[in-house]
Design a protein around this motif. Structure first.
Motif, short mmCIF file in Angstrom:
data_model
loop_
_atom_site.label_atom_id
_atom_site.label_comp_id
_atom_site.label_asym_id
_atom_site.label_seq_id
_atom_site.Cartn_x
_atom_site.Cartn_y
_atom_site.Cartn_z
N UNK A 64 39.54 44.15 42.08
CA UNK A 64 40.61 45.00 41.58
C UNK A 64 41.82 44.26 41.04
N UNK A 65 41.78 42.92 41.01
CA UNK A 65 42.95 42.17 40.55
C UNK A 65 42.77 41.54 39.18
N UNK A 74 44.12 35.45 31.21
CA UNK A 74 43.56 36.30 32.25
C UNK A 74 44.32 36.02 33.53
N UNK A 75 44.60 37.07 34.30
CA UNK A 75 45.23 36.87 35.60
C UNK A 75 44.43 37.61 36.66
N UNK A 76 44.39 37.05 37.86
CA UNK A 76 43.66 37.62 38.98
C UNK A 76 44.15 36.96 40.25
N UNK A 77 43.64 37.40 41.38
CA UNK A 77 44.00 36.78 42.65
C UNK A 77 42.75 36.18 43.28
N UNK A 78 42.95 35.03 43.94
CA UNK A 78 41.88 34.36 44.66
C UNK A 78 42.18 34.50 46.15
N UNK A 86 47.92 34.35 43.42
CA UNK A 86 47.78 34.79 42.03
C UNK A 86 47.43 33.60 41.13
N UNK A 87 46.53 33.86 40.19
CA UNK A 87 46.05 32.82 39.27
C UNK A 87 46.22 33.31 37.84
N UNK A 100 34.91 39.50 43.13
CA UNK A 100 34.11 39.42 44.35
C UNK A 100 33.20 38.20 44.41
N UNK A 101 33.27 37.33 43.39
CA UNK A 101 32.41 36.15 43.33
C UNK A 101 33.23 34.89 43.58
#
Length: 147
Positions: A64-65, A74-78, A86-87, A100-101
């Motif tokens: 969901x991030x 691209x931004x997402x959370x690890x 946040x990345x 999820x991977x």
């Protein structure tokens, strides 16, 4: 005659020592930017990296991030189950990159955000990098799919 042998032996020992020091110096010089330490999100909260330090961050892409911008950014959370980071990444993501991977990114922190210069993702449905598995096991959130 003995004196000549002794001098030659000393010269060889000195030449070998100089060659050894030179080789160690060249190896150290070559590795100065090539060694990137691995950190999980939980390790980063406990011990934040130094300003400008290049390192590898690994974990699971938090569901969901994932946000794709208008450009290649691209931004997402690890996460590793204990903490999230946040990345931000500008570039083309690997084909198998998904929420999820497992993933590992190389980069540095800019404020509270990890800015990745390279992103590596799993290569099939069973593979996850060893560092990611170890950090997820530490947090108690990893379940072995083979068991």
């Amino acid at each position: 005659m003995k004196s000549l042998k002794k001098k030659r032996r000393i010269q060889i020992i000195i030449a070998a020592a100089v060659a050894l020091v030179l080789a160690v110096g060249l190896i150290g010089y070559g590795f100065r930017d090539g060694i990137n330490l691995y950190r999980s999100p939980s390790q980063m909260t406990e011990n934040p990296p130094a300003l400008g330090e290049v390192f590898r961050l690994g974990g699971l892409v938090e569901t969901g991030t994932l946000q794709r911008g208008a450009s290649e950014t691209v931004s997402f959370k690890v996460t590793d189950g204990g903490a999230s980071v946040p990345v931000r990444f500008t570039g083309v993501l690997p084909d198998l990159f998904a929420e999820g991977q497992g993933m590992i990114g190389t980069g540095a922190m800019e404020g509270d955000t990890f800015v990745a210069t390279e992103i590596l993702a799993k290569h099939d449905e069973n593979y996850m990098p060893r560092e990611v598995i170890d950090s997820l096991k530490e947090q108690g959130v990893y379940e072995d799919p083979n068991s």
